[in-house]
Structures are given as structure tokens and as C-alpha cells.
Design a protein around this motif. Structure first.
Motif, PDB file in Angstrom:
ATOM      1  N   GLY A  26       6.693 -11.300 -16.655  1.00  0.00           N
ATOM      2  CA  GLY A  26       7.647 -10.213 -16.814  1.00  0.00           C
ATOM      3  C   GLY A  26       7.571  -8.930 -15.996  1.00  0.00           C
ATOM      4  N   TYR A  27       8.262  -7.960 -16.133  1.00  0.00           N
ATOM      5  CA  TYR A  27       8.110  -6.772 -15.398  1.00  0.00           C
ATOM      6  C   TYR A  27       7.364  -5.619 -16.451  1.00  0.00           C
ATOM      7  CZ  TYR A  27      10.788  -8.886 -12.029  1.00  0.00           C
ATOM      8  OH  TYR A  27      11.291  -9.897 -11.138  1.00  0.00           O
ATOM      9  N   GLY A  28       6.517  -5.140 -15.823  1.00  0.00           N
ATOM     10  CA  GLY A  28       5.757  -3.959 -16.502  1.00  0.00           C
ATOM     11  C   GLY A  28       6.324  -2.729 -16.098  1.00  0.00           C
ATOM     12  N   ALA A  29       5.507  -1.640 -16.636  1.00  0.00           N
ATOM     13  CA  ALA A  29       5.762  -0.275 -16.066  1.00  0.00           C
ATOM     14  C   ALA A  29       5.468  -0.141 -14.590  1.00  0.00           C
ATOM     15  CB  ALA A  29       4.926   0.675 -16.860  1.00  0.00           C
ATOM     16  N   THR A  30       6.185   0.802 -13.854  1.00  0.00           N
ATOM     17  CA  THR A  30       5.910   1.171 -12.555  1.00  0.00           C
ATOM     18  C   THR A  30       4.513   1.524 -12.442  1.00  0.00           C
ATOM     19  OG1 THR A  30       8.246   1.492 -12.257  1.00  0.00           O
ATOM     20  CG2 THR A  30       6.990   2.510 -10.711  1.00  0.00           C
ATOM     21  N   THR A  31       3.792   0.854 -11.511  1.00  0.00           N
ATOM     22  CA  THR A  31       2.411   1.366 -10.956  1.00  0.00           C
ATOM     23  C   THR A  31       2.544   2.001  -9.666  1.00  0.00           C
ATOM     24  OG1 THR A  31       2.072  -0.724  -9.724  1.00  0.00           O
ATOM     25  CG2 THR A  31       1.402  -0.424 -12.325  1.00  0.00           C
ATOM     26  N   PRO A  32       1.635   2.831  -9.229  1.00  0.00           N
ATOM     27  CA  PRO A  32       1.703   3.660  -8.038  1.00  0.00           C
ATOM     28  C   PRO A  32       1.857   2.513  -6.667  1.00  0.00           C
ATOM     29  CG  PRO A  32      -0.112   4.455  -9.052  1.00  0.00           C
ATOM     30  CD  PRO A  32       0.587   3.349 -10.010  1.00  0.00           C
ATOM     31  N   ALA A  33       1.435   1.384  -6.907  1.00  0.00           N
ATOM     32  CA  ALA A  33       1.598   0.472  -6.072  1.00  0.00           C
ATOM     33  C   ALA A  33       2.976  -0.107  -5.888  1.00  0.00           C
ATOM     34  CB  ALA A  33       0.779  -0.966  -5.839  1.00  0.00           C
ATOM     35  N   SER A  34       3.790   0.135  -6.980  1.00  0.00           N
ATOM     36  CA  SER A  34       5.108  -0.555  -6.877  1.00  0.00           C
ATOM     37  C   SER A  34       6.053   0.510  -6.894  1.00  0.00           C
ATOM     38  CB  SER A  34       5.374  -1.612  -8.096  1.00  0.00           C
ATOM     39  OG  SER A  34       5.286  -0.692  -9.212  1.00  0.00           O
ATOM     40  N   GLY A  35       5.804   1.845  -6.599  1.00  0.00           N
ATOM     41  CA  GLY A  35       6.779   2.970  -6.773  1.00  0.00           C
ATOM     42  C   GLY A  35       7.514   3.015  -5.513  1.00  0.00           C
ATOM     43  N   PRO A  36       8.203   4.005  -5.218  1.00  0.00           N
ATOM     44  CA  PRO A  36       9.024   4.309  -3.868  1.00  0.00           C
ATOM     45  C   PRO A  36       8.038   3.984  -2.558  1.00  0.00           C
ATOM     46  CG  PRO A  36       9.526   5.887  -5.401  1.00  0.00           C
ATOM     47  CD  PRO A  36       8.462   5.206  -6.021  1.00  0.00           C
ATOM     48  N   ALA A  37       8.673   3.359  -1.548  1.00  0.00           N
ATOM     49  CA  ALA A  37       8.098   3.096  -0.452  1.00  0.00           C
ATOM     50  C   ALA A  37       7.849   4.433   0.312  1.00  0.00           C
ATOM     51  CB  ALA A  37       8.545   2.015   0.327  1.00  0.00           C
ATOM     52  N   LYS A  38       6.687   4.866   0.887  1.00  0.00           N
ATOM     53  CA  LYS A  38       6.617   5.783   1.962  1.00  0.00           C
ATOM     54  C   LYS A  38       5.475   5.410   2.907  1.00  0.00           C
ATOM     55  CE  LYS A  38       5.651  10.678   2.156  1.00  0.00           C
ATOM     56  NZ  LYS A  38       7.093  11.372   2.468  1.00  0.00           N
ATOM     57  N   TYR A  39       6.302   5.405   4.112  1.00  0.00           N
ATOM     58  CA  TYR A  39       5.142   5.089   5.229  1.00  0.00           C
ATOM     59  C   TYR A  39       5.669   5.579   6.556  1.00  0.00           C
ATOM     60  CZ  TYR A  39       8.182   0.833   6.149  1.00  0.00           C
ATOM     61  OH  TYR A  39       9.459   0.409   6.172  1.00  0.00           O
ATOM     62  N   ASP A  40       5.054   5.657   7.548  1.00  0.00           N
ATOM     63  CA  ASP A  40       5.070   5.821   8.749  1.00  0.00           C
ATOM     64  C   ASP A  40       4.437   5.049   9.881  1.00  0.00           C
ATOM     65  OD1 ASP A  40       5.968   7.354  11.094  1.00  0.00           O
ATOM     66  OD2 ASP A  40       5.123   9.134  10.563  1.00  0.00           O
ATOM     67  N   PHE A  41       4.745   4.393  10.965  1.00  0.00           N
ATOM     68  CA  PHE A  41       3.840   3.454  11.839  1.00  0.00           C
ATOM     69  C   PHE A  41       4.518   3.624  13.223  1.00  0.00           C
ATOM     70  CE2 PHE A  41       6.913   0.109  10.662  1.00  0.00           C
ATOM     71  CZ  PHE A  41       7.144  -0.396  11.891  1.00  0.00           C
ATOM     72  N   ASN A  42       3.747   3.497  14.317  1.00  0.00           N
ATOM     73  CA  ASN A  42       4.441   3.304  15.654  1.00  0.00           C
ATOM     74  C   ASN A  42       3.115   2.060  16.410  1.00  0.00           C
ATOM     75  OD1 ASN A  42       2.725   4.908  17.260  1.00  0.00           O
ATOM     76  ND2 ASN A  42       3.438   6.629  15.990  1.00  0.00           N
ATOM     77  N   TYR A  43       3.607   1.663  17.382  1.00  0.00           N
ATOM     78  CA  TYR A  43       3.083   1.016  18.271  1.00  0.00           C
ATOM     79  C   TYR A  43       3.421   0.921  19.624  1.00  0.00           C
ATOM     80  CZ  TYR A  43       5.774  -3.364  17.766  1.00  0.00           C
ATOM     81  OH  TYR A  43       6.796  -3.975  17.421  1.00  0.00           O
ATOM     82  N   ALA A  44       2.974   0.801  20.922  1.00  0.00           N
ATOM     83  CA  ALA A  44       3.562   0.558  22.062  1.00  0.00           C
ATOM     84  C   ALA A  44       2.690  -0.378  22.995  1.00  0.00           C
ATOM     85  CB  ALA A  44       3.601   2.064  22.752  1.00  0.00           C
ATOM     86  N   VAL A  45       3.171  -1.030  23.580  1.00  0.00           N
ATOM     87  CA  VAL A  45       2.475  -2.119  24.830  1.00  0.00           C
ATOM     88  C   VAL A  45       3.159  -1.630  26.177  1.00  0.00           C
ATOM     89  CG1 VAL A  45       2.111  -4.266  25.308  1.00  0.00           C
ATOM     90  CG2 VAL A  45       1.988  -3.782  22.798  1.00  0.00           C
TER      91      VAL A  45
END
Length: 117
Positions: A26-45
Motif C-alpha cells: 500500500g501507500y504510506g506517508a510521503t517521504t523526502p524521496a517521494s516528495g516533489p521532484a526538484k533537479y537540474d542537469f545538462n550535458y553536451a558532446v
């Protein structure tokens, strides 16, 4: 009589082998790992000998995402895609091309890739 003893022993073994602590799914309480996504990434070749020139960057904060990617096309143009996703609005992209398409006057002959043993 022997059949009854074997049958009783088999039932006892099956009963004792049954797992006692079955997991609760089942689904439990929201944990930091399942909270809103926040990221920033980039790459170049950028590898001129092979002709590879491409990259990607993206940033997300909760339901809002924005980013872009680009690739050098075989005809010499640079294709750039800029996109946003805001909540449930869906993927909204803008595609642009930089440069003028260049085609060789004579096509290059096909050269198969080398085979390695």
C-alpha cells in the motif's frame, strides 16, 4: 495407517512452512524521496572528428519542467528543441533550425563498419 501418518506429516510441514509475516502492500506517508521532484542537469558532446554535436539541459521543480536539447543534423543544420511542461498541461515544444542545409554535389560511397573478431 502409514498413508494417514504421511498425509498428516505433509500437512504439518506445509502449515509450518507458510510465511507468518506477509508484507502489507500500500501507500504510506510521503517521504523526502517521494516528495516533489526538484533537479537540474545538462550535458553536451562535441566531437568534430566523428561529427557528433549534441546536448541536453533540463530543470524541474515539482510539476513544472523546462529544458532544451540540440543536435547537429547530417545536412549541417543545428536542430534545437525548447520545451516546457507545467503540471497537467502536457509537453509543449518549439522546434527551430539554425543554418542552411548543405548537400554534397556527389554522394559519399557506402563504407561498411569494420568487423571485429
Amino acid at each position: 495407517m502409514a498413508f494417514k501418518v504421511i498425509a498428516l506429516a505433509t500437512l504439518l510441514a506445509v502449515t509450518l512452512a507458510r510465511p507468518q509475516n506477509t508484507p502489507a502492500y500500500g501507500y504510506g506517508a510521503t517521504t523526502p524521496a517521494s516528495g516533489p521532484a526538484k533537479y537540474d542537469f545538462n550535458y553536451a558532446v562535441n566531437d568534430p572528428p566523428s561529427g557528433n554535436d549534441f546536448g541536453h539541459q533540463e530543470a524541474r521543480d515539482g510539476p513544472n519542467t523546462q529544458g532544451s536539447y540540440y543536435v547537429l543534423l547530417p545536412d549541417g543544420r543545428l536542430q534545437r528543441v525548447t520545451y516546457t511542461v507545467n503540471g497537467d498541461s502536457g509537453y509543449v515544444a518549439e522546434v527551430t533550425y539554425e543554418g542552411e542545409a548543405q548537400y554534397p554535389s556527389t554522394p559519399r560511397p557506402y563504407t561498411p563498419a569494420p568487423k571485429y573478431a
